[in-house]
Enzyme design. Sequence first.
Site, PDB file in Angstrom:
ATOM      1  N   GLU A  65       7.091 -38.271 -15.843  1.00  0.00           N
ATOM      2  CA  GLU A  65       7.301 -37.682 -17.167  1.00  0.00           C
ATOM      3  C   GLU A  65       6.233 -38.214 -18.126  1.00  0.00           C
ATOM      4  O   GLU A  65       6.398 -39.305 -18.698  1.00  0.00           O
ATOM      5  CB  GLU A  65       8.682 -38.055 -17.705  1.00  0.00           C
ATOM      6  CG  GLU A  65       9.836 -37.531 -16.884  1.00  0.00           C
ATOM      7  CD  GLU A  65      11.109 -37.401 -17.718  1.00  0.00           C
ATOM      8  OE1 GLU A  65      11.681 -36.308 -17.723  1.00  0.00           O
ATOM      9  OE2 GLU A  65      11.504 -38.373 -18.382  1.00  0.00           O
ATOM     10  N   LYS A  90      20.475 -36.524 -22.778  1.00  0.00           N
ATOM     11  CA  LYS A  90      20.161 -37.558 -23.789  1.00  0.00           C
ATOM     12  C   LYS A  90      21.373 -37.766 -24.704  1.00  0.00           C
ATOM     13  O   LYS A  90      22.499 -37.619 -24.251  1.00  0.00           O
ATOM     14  CB  LYS A  90      18.874 -37.188 -24.535  1.00  0.00           C
ATOM     15  CG  LYS A  90      17.715 -36.892 -23.552  1.00  0.00           C
ATOM     16  CD  LYS A  90      16.372 -36.777 -24.194  1.00  0.00           C
ATOM     17  CE  LYS A  90      15.321 -36.508 -23.117  1.00  0.00           C
ATOM     18  NZ  LYS A  90      13.966 -36.425 -23.630  1.00  0.00           N
ATOM     19  N   GLU A 109      12.022 -43.133 -23.038  1.00  0.00           N
ATOM     20  CA  GLU A 109      12.667 -43.438 -24.328  1.00  0.00           C
ATOM     21  C   GLU A 109      13.276 -44.834 -24.307  1.00  0.00           C
ATOM     22  O   GLU A 109      13.269 -45.550 -25.302  1.00  0.00           O
ATOM     23  CB  GLU A 109      13.707 -42.348 -24.654  1.00  0.00           C
ATOM     24  CG  GLU A 109      13.014 -41.085 -25.129  1.00  0.00           C
ATOM     25  CD  GLU A 109      13.702 -39.782 -24.773  1.00  0.00           C
ATOM     26  OE1 GLU A 109      14.912 -39.800 -24.452  1.00  0.00           O
ATOM     27  OE2 GLU A 109      13.015 -38.738 -24.796  1.00  0.00           O
ATOM     28  N   GLY A 118       9.655 -33.540 -25.153  1.00  0.00           N
ATOM     29  CA  GLY A 118      10.207 -33.065 -26.417  1.00  0.00           C
ATOM     30  C   GLY A 118       9.154 -32.559 -27.384  1.00  0.00           C
ATOM     31  O   GLY A 118       9.425 -32.345 -28.560  1.00  0.00           O
ATOM     32  N   SER A 130       9.013 -31.053 -21.344  1.00  0.00           N
ATOM     33  CA  SER A 130       8.973 -29.671 -21.867  1.00  0.00           C
ATOM     34  C   SER A 130       9.055 -28.605 -20.771  1.00  0.00           C
ATOM     35  O   SER A 130       8.424 -27.552 -20.868  1.00  0.00           O
ATOM     36  CB  SER A 130       7.743 -29.464 -22.751  1.00  0.00           C
ATOM     37  OG  SER A 130       7.802 -30.337 -23.875  1.00  0.00           O
ATOM     38  N   GLY A 153      15.471 -31.006 -23.332  1.00  0.00           N
ATOM     39  CA  GLY A 153      15.937 -29.963 -24.262  1.00  0.00           C
ATOM     40  C   GLY A 153      16.472 -28.703 -23.595  1.00  0.00           C
ATOM     41  O   GLY A 153      17.546 -28.212 -23.968  1.00  0.00           O
ATOM     42  N   ASN A 174      18.784 -33.960 -18.275  1.00  0.00           N
ATOM     43  CA  ASN A 174      19.028 -35.188 -19.040  1.00  0.00           C
ATOM     44  C   ASN A 174      19.459 -34.764 -20.446  1.00  0.00           C
ATOM     45  O   ASN A 174      18.629 -34.339 -21.244  1.00  0.00           O
ATOM     46  CB  ASN A 174      17.741 -36.030 -19.078  1.00  0.00           C
ATOM     47  CG  ASN A 174      17.896 -37.268 -19.940  1.00  0.00           C
ATOM     48  OD1 ASN A 174      18.985 -37.574 -20.437  1.00  0.00           O
ATOM     49  ND2 ASN A 174      16.803 -37.990 -20.129  1.00  0.00           N
ATOM     50  N   HIS A 218      13.709 -44.485 -18.117  1.00  0.00           N
ATOM     51  CA  HIS A 218      13.239 -43.346 -18.923  1.00  0.00           C
ATOM     52  C   HIS A 218      12.310 -43.867 -20.021  1.00  0.00           C
ATOM     53  O   HIS A 218      12.526 -44.939 -20.572  1.00  0.00           O
ATOM     54  CB  HIS A 218      14.429 -42.597 -19.529  1.00  0.00           C
ATOM     55  CG  HIS A 218      14.003 -41.294 -20.131  1.00  0.00           C
ATOM     56  ND1 HIS A 218      13.453 -41.211 -21.384  1.00  0.00           N
ATOM     57  CD2 HIS A 218      14.011 -40.036 -19.631  1.00  0.00           C
ATOM     58  CE1 HIS A 218      13.137 -39.942 -21.627  1.00  0.00           C
ATOM     59  NE2 HIS A 218      13.468 -39.205 -20.585  1.00  0.00           N
TER      60      HIS A 218
HETATM   61  P1  13P Z   1      12.121 -32.459 -22.643  1.00  0.00           P
HETATM   62  O1  13P Z   1      12.400 -31.509 -21.507  1.00  0.00           O
HETATM   63  O2  13P Z   1      13.000 -32.205 -23.836  1.00  0.00           O
HETATM   64  O3  13P Z   1      10.674 -32.529 -22.974  1.00  0.00           O
HETATM   65  O4  13P Z   1      12.544 -33.927 -22.134  1.00  0.00           O
HETATM   66  C1  13P Z   1      12.097 -34.360 -20.896  1.00  0.00           C
HETATM   67  C2  13P Z   1      12.821 -35.619 -20.553  1.00  0.00           C
HETATM   68  O5  13P Z   1      12.622 -36.639 -21.189  1.00  0.00           O
HETATM   69  C3  13P Z   1      13.790 -35.569 -19.452  1.00  0.00           C
HETATM   70  O6  13P Z   1      14.197 -36.847 -19.101  1.00  0.00           O
END
Ligand code: 13P
Length: 250
Positions: free
Chosen positions: A166, A11, A96, A172, A212, A234, A9, A94
């Site tokens: 998640e 983002k 977010e 993150g 992560s 990330g 992802n 998601h």
């Molecule tokens: P990270 O791997 O950056 O923690 O993000 C996870 C995520 O939100 C994937 O959709």
Amino acid sequence: MRRPVVAGNWKMNLNGQAAVELAAAIVKGGIDGSADIVLCPPNVYLMSVVDSTRASSVGVGAQNAYFEADGAFTGETSVAMLVDCGASHVILGHSERRQLLGETDAVVNKKLHAVMASPLVPIVCVGETLAEREAGKTVEVVRRQCEGAFLGISEDQAARVVLAYEPVWAIGTGKTASPEQAQEVHLDLRNWFEKRYTSALAQGIRILYGGSVKGSNAKELLSKPDIDGALVGGASLKADEFLQIIAAAH
Ligand code: 13P
């Protein structure tokens, strides 16, 4: 035997050139076909990433879709438009989007119904916040999110879904759920699918872990019996790191 899925992802990161280069580096990195690999760029780069991955088995996903088919919905993208651009997958719900953009379980459910009327594979995200985990509500929260997302979804439809667990506190932050913590929730989610649908559906559905995930912790997480892959943020922005996660899934 469930086929693993490793999805990146991206983002709201990268620019057009960087997106194409990253996709090309991942394709070149040696995908051996034993896992489903999906790259989820920002929508504006969807078609260029589809072009960069065309000669490979790598899928391309959107990070969101709107539930209406067309009309006056400024800034939104329909499921049919994503299909038209060559997408194979779409992330829904998601955290977010839930936290920053007010997406509710009911909205996620409408989106899932819209995606089910298309050939796209939905990657439906669930996960608890730190406060919810500390209050001992993890299972209650993820079950409620599943109840909401799968309302009116048939067993045949649900079999096409990839679920992603998640935990919000692990996204993150560099704080990964321990393999044991993740496994516990994955097993609970699988049990939820057995109760809601059938044992066959529960045994077949792929449940990814996200939060992560890195090259260095992927193997331990993915070796757990109910963790069928990873949804990576990330670390999916670096080809070598993402390729290490793919290697761990094999
Ligand atoms: P990270 O791997 O950056 O923690 O993000 C996870 C995520 O939100 C994937 O959709």
